[in-house]
Structures are given as structure tokens and as C-alpha cells.
Design a protein around this motif. Structure first.
Motif: not given
Length: 502
Positions: A194-198
Motif C-alpha cells: 500500500e505504501i509503495e503504490e502510493y
């Protein structure tokens, strides 16, 4: 590094190892003795220990040897390990021998009712645990944290933001991207999709960037979900960091599902601000531009501080901001000024070489004057009086260096003039010019026929030049080392005229 989690002996052996690793041809016993001001017997003992421990660290694939012919101490490896790999694993080895980090790791993973209970669990004496806890307490002071053995959910109490920063810098300074035991955490906490994709650069994040994201996520989830320690930030702080939330993407859904909306919003806002301040290059230039424009169009005092400071730096140093240079400078400066305004903790002890400018630039008389001017500008800013005096030294170092770097981002790059004269082989002179322009930006090189007006003269014969002109005597055209030395000479002049000529 002040907070290296190493004992005195381990720190010295680690420094010896680094010096030998970085030396191209090795270092002699006398060179090491002089560099570290050690007695002969002490250095001999450290070298013997280090030789055994290097073999242990790398399973016999790396050795500290003394060259039979030169007598120099060198690192010999049977595998093509990078210098970074060698240094980081050696650092981790010596940190693991430290009682202080061992205690911190235990406190962050477990809860103990007393020091005696902790000593029993760790198979240590109570006196030894007391000693390490006392040292750890001192390290927590700047972060507003305390160690508690009361029946609370967390053994670390106090300033929640400070405790999270302390945990992050501690674990990052020890493990970096090479190793971390995640057996104490749910597997889902370890995944950072989730953090990466943000962020914009998801597909190109390096291992060290991912490691930092994991540490931030693990610390956040544990403090919130297991230990029920929530971030308390003011409305003013929340308003100052709001523009770093640029997308509606899901983020830490496990928190969103279990926390009241107000608490989750604070955690999300802090996370998106903190990641920008702790991890390099998560955003594209377009995203940075959007964030900068939102601040510029706002009525926030932090935006006014940033704009005013940049304008005064521009005026004092006669800068002409480029669009990209201005955006990057503003972006990093507003992150730092928010930190100074709302967090104001001196974390300079976690920088490997401290924040001395001597380790970053040639700190000559000209640069002394530059930093004096930068300091004067900072001291005239409205926010200066609000900096906590206990953290002033570290904060000033980071802010001064950030401004210096921002100035360099917007500095007009100069050029250098080169005169090439070859008498033994006429066409070789043009060959040298082509090689130079193949290697360097053509806009930065000016070729001249007049050696009196050149920054560098490359010639196979003596030439009359100005005292300030460099002269490279090139008389062995078939020797590859000569070509390498010529490039080194050009690099040295570029470094002096372009980087240090700020």
C-alpha cells in the motif's frame, strides 16, 4: 556517530576496518597507529581481534591480511562483495555485541515488569542490565522518551513522536537494508504494497528505500495496534503537513478499520509527511511541484517562512532559481522547517560522520564566509527564536547544509578552458579534445589556443603559463595510466571551479 550502539573497543575495530577497506593499496601498521593515536600493543591486539572477527562475519570468505611484500594491511575476498556490503555487515556484527542495542531490541519486542525479570529472561546479571538501561535512558532524553517497567502496554513512554523517531533511527542505523528479524510481527505488517503504490516511483524503489518503509510501517503498526500509543499532533501541525497527502489511495487499511476516523487521519497525515522527510526520491518532480504550489497558494505561516528564507538567500547570493531547482529547494526546505517548528529534536547523533561540513566539502576560507552569511540569514528569520536551544546546534547544522545544497541546485554551472598542444603527434591533440568532449558536457568545456588564458594546459612539452594555470605534462601517449591521470586532473579542476566555487 554518537549513537552507534557500539562499545569503545568495537567502535575502534570498526573504524580500523573501514580505513583498511577504503584504502586502495592497504595501510601500514604505523599509518594506522598514527591515524588513531593508538599504542603499539593496543593496535596489535585490535588487529589480531579484527582478523579473527572478519573471518567469522563472512564465513571465511573475507580476510584481513598483511601483504608479505608491502607489509600493508588489506582486505582480501573470495567473492566480489561491494564495500557497502562489507561495511554494513561488519557494523551489524559489532552492534550485536553491544549490550545497549540488545537491551533496546528486547524492550521494543517484549514487556518486562522489572529489570530483574528482564535480566532473567536475557540470561544477564541485573547489574549489567542496570548499566545498559542507564545508557539507553540517556540516549532517549533528546527524544523525550523514558523507560518504564510499570504495567503499561509499552516499556517506552513519553513523547510518542520522539519515541517513534528514536526507534526508526536506531533500527535503521543498525540494520539498514541488510538484515532484520521480523519473527515478532504478523506477516502482513511486513508487506508494504500500500505504501509503495502510493508513491510515484514504486517500480524503481531501491532495497534501502523499501527497508526504510518497512521500518516506518512496523513501528507505526506496533505502537498503534499492539501498544495503543497514538500520535497527538496539534491542529496547526496537521494543517502544516496536509498538502503531503496528494492521493485518495488506501493506506494502512488495518489502521483505518480499527481506529476512530480522527485518530487515523492524524496517523496517515504524519506518515505521508514523515516518509518524505526520511526517504529520498519517492515523488516525481510533478508531484513535488503540486505540493510546492499548494503551499505557495496557502496562507500558512510555514509557507511564508519558506518563501521568505528562499528570497533572502537568493538576494544575498545573487541566485537565479531554475524551475526544477526552486521546486526541489522549496520541497526539502518546507519539510525541514515543519520539523523545526513542530518536532525540533536533534537527530544529528545518528549521522555516521556527524554534520560537520568538513566531511562534505572542502571547508576553505571562502566557504567559511558562505556559511557565516547563511547563519546570519537564518538568525534573522522569525522562526529562529522558536528553536529549542538544546537542539539548536544539530538543527542549525542540518538547516545550513540544506540551504547550501539548495544554493548549489540553482547555481549557474561554470566552464573551464583547456589548451591542448601536442608536438610529437599532431593529430593526437584533436584526439585528446574528442575524448574530453566525449566524457564531459560540451557546454562546460572551452578549448583555447592561448595557454595564457587556459585553466588547464595539456602538453608534451614545457609551456609558459600563468601561475594559477594547471599544467598536465602528457608525454606517454601509449600509457593508459596517463589518460586516466589526465581525466583525474580535469575532475580536480571541475571540483574546485564548479562545486567549490559557489
Amino acid at each position: 556517530m554518537r549513537n552507534s550502539f557500539m562499545g569503545k573497543k568495537e567502535r575502534m575495530k570498526f573504524e580500523l576496518f573501514k580505513s583498511i577497506v577504503f584504502s586502495k593499496n592497504g595501510l601500514s601498521f604505523n599509518e594506522l597507529m598514527k591515524k588513531y593515536d593508538l599504542a603499539k600493543s593496543t593496535l596489535s591486539r585490535y588487529i589480531n581481534d579484527l582478523a579473527q572477527e572478519v573471518g567469522e562475519i563472512f564465513g571465511g570468505k573475507v580476510h584481513l591480511i598483511q601483504n608479505n611484500q608491502t607489509g600493508m594491511y588489506q582486505i582480501e575476498s573470495t567473492k566480489p562483495y561491494s564495500i557497502g556490503y562489507l561495511i554494513d555487515y561488519t557494523h551489524l556484527f559489532y552492534v550485536k555485541k553491544s549490550g545497549v542495542f540488545f537491551i533496546l531490541d528486547a524492550l521494543l519486542k517484549n514487556h518486562y515488569s522489572s529489570i530483574e525479570a528482564m535480566a532473567l529472561d536475557l540470561h544477564m546479571s541485573s547489574s549489567s542490565v542496570y548499566k545498559q538501561v542507564r545508557e539507553l535512558k540517556q540516549m532517549l532524553v533528546p527524544f523525550g522518551g523514558k523507560i518504564s517497567f510499570e504495567q503499561l502496554a509499552s516499556p517506552l513512554t513519553g513523547n510518542e513522536l520522539g519515541i517513534r523517531l528514536f526507534a526508526f533511527y536506531s533500527y535503521w542505523s543498525v540494520f539498514k537494508s541488510i538484515e532484520f528479524d521480523n519473527k515478532n510481527y504478523p506477516e502482513s505488517w511486513w508487506k508494504i504494497n500500500e505504501i509503495e503504490e502510493y508513491f510515484d516511483h514504486t517500480a524503481t524503489l531501491s532495497e534501502s528505500q523499501r527497508a526504510k518503509l518497512r521500518f516506518i510501517q512496523l513501528i507505526t503498526l506496533k505502537r498503534v495496534l499492539w501498544q495503543k500509543n497514538y500520535i497527538e499532533i496539534s491542529k496547526d501541525f496537521l494543517a502544516d503537513i496536509a498538502y503531503f497527502d496528494t492521493k485518495e489511495s488506501a493506506l494502512l487499511t488495518s489502521l483505518k478499520q480499527r481506529l476512530p476516523k480522527e485518530v487515523y487521519c492524524k496517523e496517515r497525515a504524519l506518515l505521508l509527511y514523515a516518509t518524505r522527510g526520511l526517504i529520498y526520491n519517492l515523488d516525481s518532480l510533478e508531484t513535488k511541484k503540486e505540493i510546492v504550489q499548494n503551499y505557495q497558494q496557502s496562507s500558512l505561516s510555514i509557507a511564508a517562512y519558506t518563501t521568505t528564507l528562499m528570497a533572502e538567500v537568493q538576494k544575498e547570493f545573487d541566485l537565479e532559481y531554475t524551475e526544477e531547482g526552486y521546486i526541489n529547494f522549496y520541497f526539502y526546505l518546507v519539510i525541514l522547517l515543519i520539523y523545526i517548528k513542530h518536532i525540533n529534536i536533534d537527530i544529528s547523533g545518528y549521522y555516521k560522520n556527524g554534520l560537520s561540513f568538513h566531511s562534505i566539502i572542502d571547508y576553505d576560507e571562502a566557504n567559511v564566509e558562505v556559511f557565516k552569511k547563511i547563519t546570519k540569514i537564518i538568525e534573522q528569520q522569525e522562526f529562529y527564536s522558536k528553536i529549542n536551544k538544546k537542539s539548536l546546534k544539530g538543527v542549525m547544522s542540518i538547516l545550513s547544509l540544506t540551504i547550501y545544497s539548495g544554493m548549489y541546485l540553482n547555481k549557474k554551472v561554470g566552464n573551464m578552458s583547456i589548451c591542448v598542444i601536442f608536438n610529437n603527434n599532431l593529430i593526437l591533440a584533436d584526439g585528446i579534445k574528442k575524448i574530453i568532449t566525449d566524457v564531459y558536457n560540451r557546454d562546460r568545456i572551452i578549448f583555447t589556443n592561448d595557454p595564457m588564458f587556459a585553466d588547464l594546459v595539456i602538453s608534451d612539452s614545457y609551456e609558459a603559463v600563468n601561475p594559477e594555470t594547471e599544467h598536465f605534462y602528457f608525454d606517454e601517449q601509449l600509457n593508459p595510466e596517463q589518460w586516466g591521470k589526465m581525466i583525474d586532473k580535469i575532475n580536480q579542476i571541475f571540483y574546485k571551479t564548479i562545486f567549490l566555487g559557489l
